[in-house]
Design a protein around this motif. Structure first.
Motif, short mmCIF file in Angstrom:
data_model
loop_
_atom_site.label_atom_id
_atom_site.label_comp_id
_atom_site.label_asym_id
_atom_site.label_seq_id
_atom_site.Cartn_x
_atom_site.Cartn_y
_atom_site.Cartn_z
N THR A 159 -8.54 -3.07 3.06
CA THR A 159 -8.66 -2.85 1.61
C THR A 159 -9.92 -3.58 1.15
N LEU A 191 0.83 -1.21 0.00
CA LEU A 191 0.00 0.00 0.00
C LEU A 191 0.87 1.26 0.00
N ARG A 244 -6.80 2.85 0.60
CA ARG A 244 -7.14 1.47 0.94
C ARG A 244 -8.50 1.07 0.37
N THR A 294 -8.31 0.13 -3.21
CA THR A 294 -7.29 -0.87 -3.53
C THR A 294 -7.85 -2.25 -3.15
N GLY A 318 -6.37 -8.84 3.51
CA GLY A 318 -6.94 -7.61 2.94
C GLY A 318 -7.97 -6.98 3.87
#
Ligand SMILES: [Mg+2]
Length: 164
Positions: A129, A100, A107, A110, A124
């Motif tokens: 994210t 990141l 976030r 992504t 994640g």
């Protein structure tokens, strides 16, 4: 909901411009084994290099985060022109956080993409994210798949012949 992916798709090849804009995704943190390549295969799966080029053309930022060793990850990631973090330690957030920082993206915009709930999706989600679960490529290595592939290639060749 640590184990629940934001999105669930067949494989990364399903990710296209429409998908990214619909879900507000600018960047992808990609798993390697069974997501871009069959486990231990020195080459990527069919269509992956071309898919990566399409993503690059759309301005999608990408980085590989794999729990596998540098010895496995580095040669393939380099071949694919992707920056990478090996020994990513997912579901811990260390590797994902490094990615990141490298990406410099939000976030929420992504997505961590991978085939495993307890590493990719959980990692994640812990890093806050988006998460995209894909079906692992290795499932396709079974005998039935080989038969299917062989049958497909015969049919495909026949169709090609017809086109001539
Ligand atoms: Mg994997």
């Amino acid at each position: 909901m640590l184990f629940k992916p934001s999105l669930w798709i067949k494989n990364v090849l399903s990710i296209n411009e429409e998908f990214l804009s619909k879900h507000g995704i600018d960047a992808l943190i990609l798993d390697l084994d069974n997501t871009l390549s069959m486990h231990g295969d020195p080459a990527a799966e069919q269509g992956i290099p071309e898919w990566l080029d399409r993503m690059r053309a759309l301005g999608v930022k990408m980085v590989v985060v794999s729990n596998n060793t540098n010895r496995r990850v580095a040669p393939l990631a380099r071949k694919l022109g992707l920056p990478f973090v090996a020994n990513g330690a997912k579901p811990l957030t260390i590797g994902i956080t490094r990615a990141l920082r490298y990406l410099g993206t939000e976030r929420a915009r992504t997505a961590v993409v991978g085939d495993q709930i307890f590493t990719d999706v959980m990692g994640g989600n812990l890093a806050r994210t988006k998460t995209i679960l894909v079906e692992p490529f290795h499932l396709e290595k079974g005998v039935l798949f080989k038969i299917k592939r062989a049958a497909e290639s015969i049919v495909f060749k026949r169709d090609l012949t017809k086109l001539k």
